[in-house]
Design a protein around this motif. Structure first.
Motif, PDB file in Angstrom:
ATOM      1  N   LYS A 180      -3.736   1.574   5.825  1.00 26.27           N
ATOM      2  CA  LYS A 180      -3.791   0.921   4.689  1.00 26.27           C
ATOM      3  C   LYS A 180      -5.090   1.317   3.952  1.00 26.27           C
ATOM      4  O   LYS A 180      -5.891   0.472   3.216  1.00 26.27           O
ATOM      5  CB  LYS A 180      -3.551  -0.588   4.586  1.00 26.27           C
TER       6      LYS A 180
ATOM      7  N   SER B  95      -5.782   0.730  -7.081  1.00 22.99           N
ATOM      8  CA  SER B  95      -4.529   0.994  -6.479  1.00 22.99           C
ATOM      9  C   SER B  95      -3.695   0.706  -7.847  1.00 22.99           C
ATOM     10  O   SER B  95      -3.978  -0.010  -8.889  1.00 22.99           O
ATOM     11  CB  SER B  95      -4.076  -0.201  -5.618  1.00 22.99           C
TER      12      SER B  95
ATOM     13  N   ARG C 181      -4.680   9.784   2.498  1.00 25.53           N
ATOM     14  CA  ARG C 181      -4.325   8.256   2.737  1.00 25.53           C
ATOM     15  C   ARG C 181      -3.652   8.223   4.088  1.00 25.53           C
ATOM     16  O   ARG C 181      -3.254   9.028   4.540  1.00 25.53           O
ATOM     17  CB  ARG C 181      -3.351   7.723   1.739  1.00 25.53           C
ATOM     18  N   ASP C 182      -3.740   7.119   4.665  1.00 24.02           N
ATOM     19  CA  ASP C 182      -3.210   6.662   5.909  1.00 24.02           C
ATOM     20  C   ASP C 182      -2.407   5.224   5.828  1.00 24.02           C
ATOM     21  O   ASP C 182      -3.273   4.229   5.635  1.00 24.02           O
ATOM     22  CB  ASP C 182      -4.395   6.570   6.932  1.00 24.02           C
ATOM     23  N   ASN C 183      -1.309   5.362   5.329  1.00 27.86           N
ATOM     24  CA  ASN C 183      -0.430   4.245   5.375  1.00 27.86           C
ATOM     25  C   ASN C 183      -0.406   3.159   6.372  1.00 27.86           C
ATOM     26  O   ASN C 183      -0.403   1.914   6.245  1.00 27.86           O
ATOM     27  CB  ASN C 183       0.846   4.370   4.888  1.00 27.86           C
TER      28      ASN C 183
ATOM     29  N   SER D 187       2.138   7.777  -4.021  1.00 23.61           N
ATOM     30  CA  SER D 187       2.815   7.117  -2.653  1.00 23.61           C
ATOM     31  C   SER D 187       3.503   8.534  -1.803  1.00 23.61           C
ATOM     32  O   SER D 187       3.400   7.981  -0.734  1.00 23.61           O
ATOM     33  CB  SER D 187       3.893   6.137  -3.080  1.00 23.61           C
TER      34      SER D 187
ATOM     35  N   PHE E 232       0.856  -1.217   0.067  1.00 27.23           N
ATOM     36  CA  PHE E 232      -0.072  -0.083  -0.156  1.00 27.23           C
ATOM     37  C   PHE E 232       1.128   1.324   0.054  1.00 27.23           C
ATOM     38  O   PHE E 232       0.569   2.219  -0.754  1.00 27.23           O
ATOM     39  CB  PHE E 232      -0.944  -0.097   1.333  1.00 27.23           C
ATOM     40  N   SER E 233       1.648   1.326   0.885  1.00 21.67           N
ATOM     41  CA  SER E 233       2.608   2.562   1.070  1.00 21.67           C
ATOM     42  C   SER E 233       3.290   2.909  -0.318  1.00 21.67           C
ATOM     43  O   SER E 233       3.760   4.167  -0.421  1.00 21.67           O
ATOM     44  CB  SER E 233       3.583   2.434   2.080  1.00 21.67           C
TER      45      SER E 233
END
Length: 114
Positions: free
Chosen positions: A76, A97, A71-73, A53, A29-30
């Motif tokens: 996720k 994604s 976003r909140d890595n 990213s 995800f990140s």
């Protein structure tokens, strides 16, 4: 197995707000760019917003100034804050994604009444 699960859709009056969430699993995800698109009945899928990213964002012309992607890595999860909603925002909203391959979620319905 890649999963993108959208939530937060619903029925709202014009001028109202909603926040969509997309929880991801099975992807890096990140490292992934994340995006939102939407599709109204009888229309093609339309780009809404994208976040890289590194956190850079861009928006479709029809939502600029009203929608915010974030976003909140750690969680996720990617979000779409939608303000000043209009009836023409009515659509199924999809999360995607992109890291080499592109994956899509199942979508969440947003309906804006006039």
């Amino acid at each position: 197995q890649v999963q993108l699960v959208e939530s937060g859709g619903g029925l709202v009056q014009a001028g109202g707000s909603l926040r969509l969430s997309c929880a991801a699993s099975g992807i890096a995800f990140s490292l992934s760019a994340m995006a939102w698109a939407r599709q109204a009945p009888g229309k093609e899928r339309e780009f809404v917003a994208r976040i890289t990213s590194g956190g850079s964002t861009n928006y479709g012309d029809s939502v600029k100034g009203r929608f915010t992607i974030s976003r909140d890595n750690a969680k996720k999860t990617v979000y779409l804050q939608m303000n000043s909603l209009k009836p023409e925002d009515t659509a199924v909203y999809y999360c995607s994604s992109v890291l080499g391959s592109q994956y899509w979620g199942q979508g969440t319905q947003v309906t804006v009444s006039s």
